[in-house]
Design an enzyme around this catalytic site. Structure first.
Site, PDB file in Angstrom:
ATOM      1  N   LYS A   1      43.159  40.249  38.663  1.00 25.03           N
ATOM      2  CA  LYS A   1      42.301  41.420  38.436  1.00 25.03           C
ATOM      3  C   LYS A   1      42.643  42.074  37.099  1.00 25.03           C
ATOM      4  CE  LYS A   1      41.654  43.010  43.167  1.00 25.03           C
ATOM      5  NZ  LYS A   1      41.863  44.167  44.016  1.00 25.03           N
TER       6      LYS A   1
ATOM      7  N   ASP B   1      38.055  48.404  44.715  1.00 27.62           N
ATOM      8  CA  ASP B   1      38.151  47.939  46.097  1.00 27.62           C
ATOM      9  C   ASP B   1      36.979  46.999  46.325  1.00 27.62           C
ATOM     10  OD1 ASP B   1      39.779  47.944  48.372  1.00 27.62           O
ATOM     11  OD2 ASP B   1      38.297  49.090  49.466  1.00 27.62           O
TER      12      ASP B   1
ATOM     13  N   ASP C   1      37.612  32.930  47.035  1.00 32.33           N
ATOM     14  CA  ASP C   1      36.917  32.153  45.989  1.00 32.33           C
ATOM     15  C   ASP C   1      36.521  30.732  46.405  1.00 32.33           C
ATOM     16  OD1 ASP C   1      36.851  34.232  44.246  1.00 32.33           O
ATOM     17  OD2 ASP C   1      38.408  33.508  42.904  1.00 32.33           O
TER      18      ASP C   1
ATOM     19  N   HIS D   1      31.283  39.929  40.937  1.00 30.98           N
ATOM     20  CA  HIS D   1      31.054  41.260  41.499  1.00 30.98           C
ATOM     21  C   HIS D   1      31.914  42.307  40.780  1.00 30.98           C
ATOM     22  CE1 HIS D   1      34.105  38.884  43.465  1.00 30.98           C
ATOM     23  NE2 HIS D   1      34.764  39.979  43.750  1.00 30.98           N
ATOM     24  N   ARG D   2      33.192  41.971  40.555  1.00 31.19           N
ATOM     25  CA  ARG D   2      34.085  42.944  39.908  1.00 31.19           C
ATOM     26  C   ARG D   2      33.702  43.137  38.437  1.00 31.19           C
ATOM     27  NH1 ARG D   2      38.125  42.071  42.488  1.00 31.19           N
ATOM     28  NH2 ARG D   2      38.287  40.007  41.627  1.00 31.19           N
TER      29      ARG D   2
ATOM     30  N   GLY E   1      41.886  34.562  46.785  1.00 34.02           N
ATOM     31  CA  GLY E   1      41.154  35.144  47.911  1.00 34.02           C
ATOM     32  C   GLY E   1      40.108  34.201  48.493  1.00 34.02           C
TER      33      GLY E   1
HETATM   34  P1  IMP Z   1      40.737  44.121  47.241  1.00 36.16           P
HETATM   35  O1  IMP Z   1      40.020  45.294  47.746  1.00 36.16           O
HETATM   36  O2  IMP Z   1      40.358  43.801  45.850  1.00 36.16           O
HETATM   37  O3  IMP Z   1      42.192  44.179  47.472  1.00 36.16           O
HETATM   38  O4  IMP Z   1      40.225  42.850  48.010  1.00 36.16           O
HETATM   39  C1  IMP Z   1      40.035  42.802  49.403  1.00 36.16           C
HETATM   40  C2  IMP Z   1      39.999  41.352  49.820  1.00 36.16           C
HETATM   41  O5  IMP Z   1      38.929  40.668  49.176  1.00 36.16           O
HETATM   42  C3  IMP Z   1      41.261  40.568  49.526  1.00 36.16           C
HETATM   43  O6  IMP Z   1      41.526  39.746  50.631  1.00 36.16           O
HETATM   44  C4  IMP Z   1      40.921  39.734  48.343  1.00 36.16           C
HETATM   45  O7  IMP Z   1      41.523  38.483  48.402  1.00 36.16           O
HETATM   46  C5  IMP Z   1      39.432  39.574  48.459  1.00 36.16           C
HETATM   47  N1  IMP Z   1      38.881  39.557  47.103  1.00 36.16           N
HETATM   48  C6  IMP Z   1      38.782  40.588  46.244  1.00 36.16           C
HETATM   49  N2  IMP Z   1      38.247  40.187  45.084  1.00 36.16           N
HETATM   50  C7  IMP Z   1      38.023  38.862  45.235  1.00 36.16           C
HETATM   51  C8  IMP Z   1      37.495  37.865  44.362  1.00 36.16           C
HETATM   52  O8  IMP Z   1      37.141  38.094  43.205  1.00 36.16           O
HETATM   53  N3  IMP Z   1      37.412  36.621  44.866  1.00 36.16           N
HETATM   54  C9  IMP Z   1      37.798  36.300  46.124  1.00 36.16           C
HETATM   55  N4  IMP Z   1      38.317  37.174  46.969  1.00 36.16           N
HETATM   56  C10 IMP Z   1      38.423  38.453  46.518  1.00 36.16           C
END
Ligand code: IMP
Length: 200
Positions: free
Chosen positions: A15, A72, A158, A183-184, A156
């Site tokens: 990230k 988040d 992906d 998305h991010r 995650g």
């Molecule tokens: P967080 O809120 O970014 O901590 O993410 C919550 C959950 O979504 C975690 O289990 C991450 O692994 C998953 N996640 C967040 N961003 C991604 C991504 O870009 N790709 C895949 N999984 C993601």
């Protein structure tokens, strides 16, 4: 204006790379939690992504008396009524690994046909200043959950998130490619537009 310094309220290296990449053409110095000796552990107990993102950014900003940026993310699967959503990180339990969560999701969707495997990744990013100013932006990406893991990149979910517009999973993309459509990245680009018009 003095150089803007922002603490990133995350320790996730992927990230951090994504965030720095989006803002690389702006005169902002990013610090990460690894640059500090101690920092508060923020409990993500909000009922929405927005609540969690704001909570993280507010607590980190207050603690360091500096602007803080948090994100988040949740993966919403249509067939599961939007689950795991805000609970994506602990879908398979409190101390679940990425792999546990992926396996659980594959199991929940066992035998479900492709058209019903629609999913959307959503991210909320929040930038909070110690003086109380708060900026929030959202980004999303639509796709399907595959029936098995495909690809080795990323983290995650992906390997099982198939991006419709690209015809492959996030885990089959280089960081640059994922960053161009994720998305991010979309949430960060929306936040960047707000910052450019409000702060610079
Ligand atoms: P967080 O809120 O970014 O901590 O993410 C919550 C959950 O979504 C975690 O289990 C991450 O692994 C998953 N996640 C967040 N961003 C991604 C991504 O870009 N790709 C895949 N999984 C993601």
């Amino acid at each position: 204006m003095a150089k803007l310094k922002i603490v990133l309220a995350t320790r996730n290296r992927d990230k951090i790379k994504e965030i720095k990449n989006v803002f690389k053409d702006m005169d902002i110095e990013f610090l990460t939690l690894d640059d500090f000796k101690g920092f508060p552990e923020v409990i993500e107990d909000g009922k929405t992504l927005l609540e969690n993102a704001l909570k993280k950014a507010r607590e980190i900003s207050k603690f360091f008396n500096m602007p803080a940026l948090s994100d988040d993310t949740g993966l919403e699967v249509e067939y599961l009524g939007g689950a795991p959503g805000v609970y994506s990180a602990r879908y398979a339990g409190e101390n679940a690994t990425y792999e546990d969560n992926v396996n659980k999701l594959l199991k929940e969707l066992e035998g479900v046909e492709w058209d019903k495997r629609k999913a959307v990744f959503k991210t909320i990013v929040a930038l909070v200043f110690p003086d109380g100013r708060e900026f929030v932006a959202e980004g999303a990406n639509e796709g399907h959950i595959t029936t098995e893991k495909i690809g080795t990149e990323g983290f995650g979910y992906d390997p099982i998130f198939y991006v419709d517009e690209k015809g492959k999973t996030y885990a089959e993309m280089s960081l640059e490619e994922k960053n161009s459509i994720s998305h991010r990245a979309r949430a960060l680009i929306n936040l960047k537009k707000i910052i450019e018009s409000e702060l610079f």
